[in-house]
Design a protein around this motif. Sequence first.
Motif, PDB file in Angstrom:
ATOM      1  N   UNK A 169       2.708  -3.395   1.561  1.00  0.00           N
ATOM      2  CA  UNK A 169       1.560  -3.560   0.679  1.00  0.00           C
ATOM      3  C   UNK A 169       0.442  -4.421   1.659  1.00  0.00           C
ATOM      4  N   UNK A 170      -0.308  -3.791   2.633  1.00  0.00           N
ATOM      5  CA  UNK A 170      -1.294  -4.688   3.426  1.00  0.00           C
ATOM      6  C   UNK A 170      -2.243  -5.328   2.582  1.00  0.00           C
ATOM      7  N   UNK A 171      -2.554  -4.727   1.507  1.00  0.00           N
ATOM      8  CA  UNK A 171      -3.787  -5.184   0.609  1.00  0.00           C
ATOM      9  C   UNK A 171      -3.448  -6.454  -0.256  1.00  0.00           C
ATOM     10  N   UNK A 172      -2.071  -6.808  -0.189  1.00  0.00           N
ATOM     11  CA  UNK A 172      -1.724  -8.049  -1.126  1.00  0.00           C
ATOM     12  C   UNK A 172      -2.002  -9.383  -0.245  1.00  0.00           C
ATOM     13  N   UNK A 173      -2.340  -9.411   1.077  1.00  0.00           N
ATOM     14  CA  UNK A 173      -2.703 -10.482   1.730  1.00  0.00           C
ATOM     15  C   UNK A 173      -4.051 -10.387   2.353  1.00  0.00           C
ATOM     16  N   UNK A 174      -4.575 -11.662   2.511  1.00  0.00           N
ATOM     17  CA  UNK A 174      -5.644 -11.885   3.389  1.00  0.00           C
ATOM     18  C   UNK A 174      -5.499 -12.186   4.880  1.00  0.00           C
ATOM     19  N   UNK A 175      -4.508 -12.398   5.320  1.00  0.00           N
ATOM     20  CA  UNK A 175      -4.078 -12.307   6.561  1.00  0.00           C
ATOM     21  C   UNK A 175      -2.827 -12.430   7.034  1.00  0.00           C
ATOM     22  N   UNK A 206      -7.125 -15.531  -7.500  1.00  0.00           N
ATOM     23  CA  UNK A 206      -8.163 -14.669  -7.672  1.00  0.00           C
ATOM     24  C   UNK A 206      -8.321 -13.904  -6.441  1.00  0.00           C
ATOM     25  N   UNK A 207      -7.839 -14.496  -5.234  1.00  0.00           N
ATOM     26  CA  UNK A 207      -8.019 -13.561  -3.993  1.00  0.00           C
ATOM     27  C   UNK A 207      -6.695 -13.674  -3.271  1.00  0.00           C
ATOM     28  N   UNK A 208      -6.203 -12.764  -2.639  1.00  0.00           N
ATOM     29  CA  UNK A 208      -5.026 -12.577  -2.034  1.00  0.00           C
ATOM     30  C   UNK A 208      -4.718 -13.582  -1.172  1.00  0.00           C
ATOM     31  N   UNK A 209      -3.545 -14.195  -0.618  1.00  0.00           N
ATOM     32  CA  UNK A 209      -3.478 -15.275   0.047  1.00  0.00           C
ATOM     33  C   UNK A 209      -2.989 -15.166   1.717  1.00  0.00           C
ATOM     34  N   UNK A 210      -3.325 -15.994   2.189  1.00  0.00           N
ATOM     35  CA  UNK A 210      -2.714 -15.610   3.428  1.00  0.00           C
ATOM     36  C   UNK A 210      -1.235 -15.942   3.709  1.00  0.00           C
ATOM     37  N   UNK A 211      -0.549 -15.229   4.526  1.00  0.00           N
ATOM     38  CA  UNK A 211       0.856 -15.142   4.568  1.00  0.00           C
ATOM     39  C   UNK A 211       1.266 -15.628   5.998  1.00  0.00           C
ATOM     40  N   UNK A 212       2.059 -16.595   6.154  1.00  0.00           N
ATOM     41  CA  UNK A 212       2.506 -17.072   7.216  1.00  0.00           C
ATOM     42  C   UNK A 212       3.924 -17.268   7.241  1.00  0.00           C
ATOM     43  N   UNK A 213       4.751 -16.610   8.286  1.00  0.00           N
ATOM     44  CA  UNK A 213       6.154 -16.655   8.282  1.00  0.00           C
ATOM     45  C   UNK A 213       6.789 -17.307   9.719  1.00  0.00           C
TER      46      UNK A 213
END
Length: 304
Positions: A130-136, A108-115
């Motif tokens: 797409x910055x809006x696809x992620x929470x951080x 339901x909410x964007x995920x945090x992205x870690x690489x």
Amino acid sequence: MSRPPTFTPPPCTTARVLHTARGDFAVLDALPPEGTRVNGTALLLPGFTGSKEDFIALLEPLATAGYRAVAVDGRGQYESPGPDDPSAYAQAELARDVLAQTAALAEPAPPHLLGHSLGGQIARAAVLLDPGAFASLTLMSSGPAAIAPTQQARAKMLADALAVLTMEEVWQAMQAMEPPPPEDTDTGGARADGGDDSAALRARWLRHNPAQLIATGRQLSTEPDRVAELAATALPKHVVSGERDDTWPVPLLDDMARRLRAHRTVITGAEHSPNTDRPEETAAAVTGFWDGLGRREDGRREED
């Protein structure tokens, strides 16, 4: 080559296939324990020659902290199949895969992205699409531009070998150049940290697509500095590294964090892979960052 402490996922984790609009991807999906408050979801991208197993030691502490943690093999990595055409591994294609994976998580909410390492540069490319696809965004041991010249030479050597040798032949050549593992005289020569993982590492290596390794090795050696572009996004950012790194020097990572106005964490005792070198400390650092974002969203004061 990254060396996970084990290839056996913790009990909270399911190994499964994530079906997306851009194909199927092998994932390790760790869920918070029953009764635990769920604070969010994290999508974890591994580095060059690595795989989702590089995050195994992080999965349980992330889940215990209330985060669903999904570690993924990108296309052509280990258990995610990929084509033999190097153009299929262009960075923009890999970034679009990440956006498709994010959509397929159906959260339901964007995920945090870690690489991690290469995964950080792919994550950056996905955020810029797409910055809006992620929470951080958390960049772990992943620098602003191309890898250090010594690592560029190693990547070229690998690409040249993969062009004329089989994956098995390259594996044997790499093993011949490796220093012997530490021995424990009390266990008859077995590794002091718990056993011989060479069979699992070899099996993983043999399932990588060489076209993926050639293409992504070239990306690492030619990546431009895109820090200004990333800094222009409003997404919260975190730069994590060990205290030593021969792929991107730590002062370069410090400078990148300043340019990004990012939260900065240095994991004591870790090198290029804090996720495997110091997993408990690394998990605490990333969940602390994510928790702080949640406190700010709740309108409460973030603690230092």
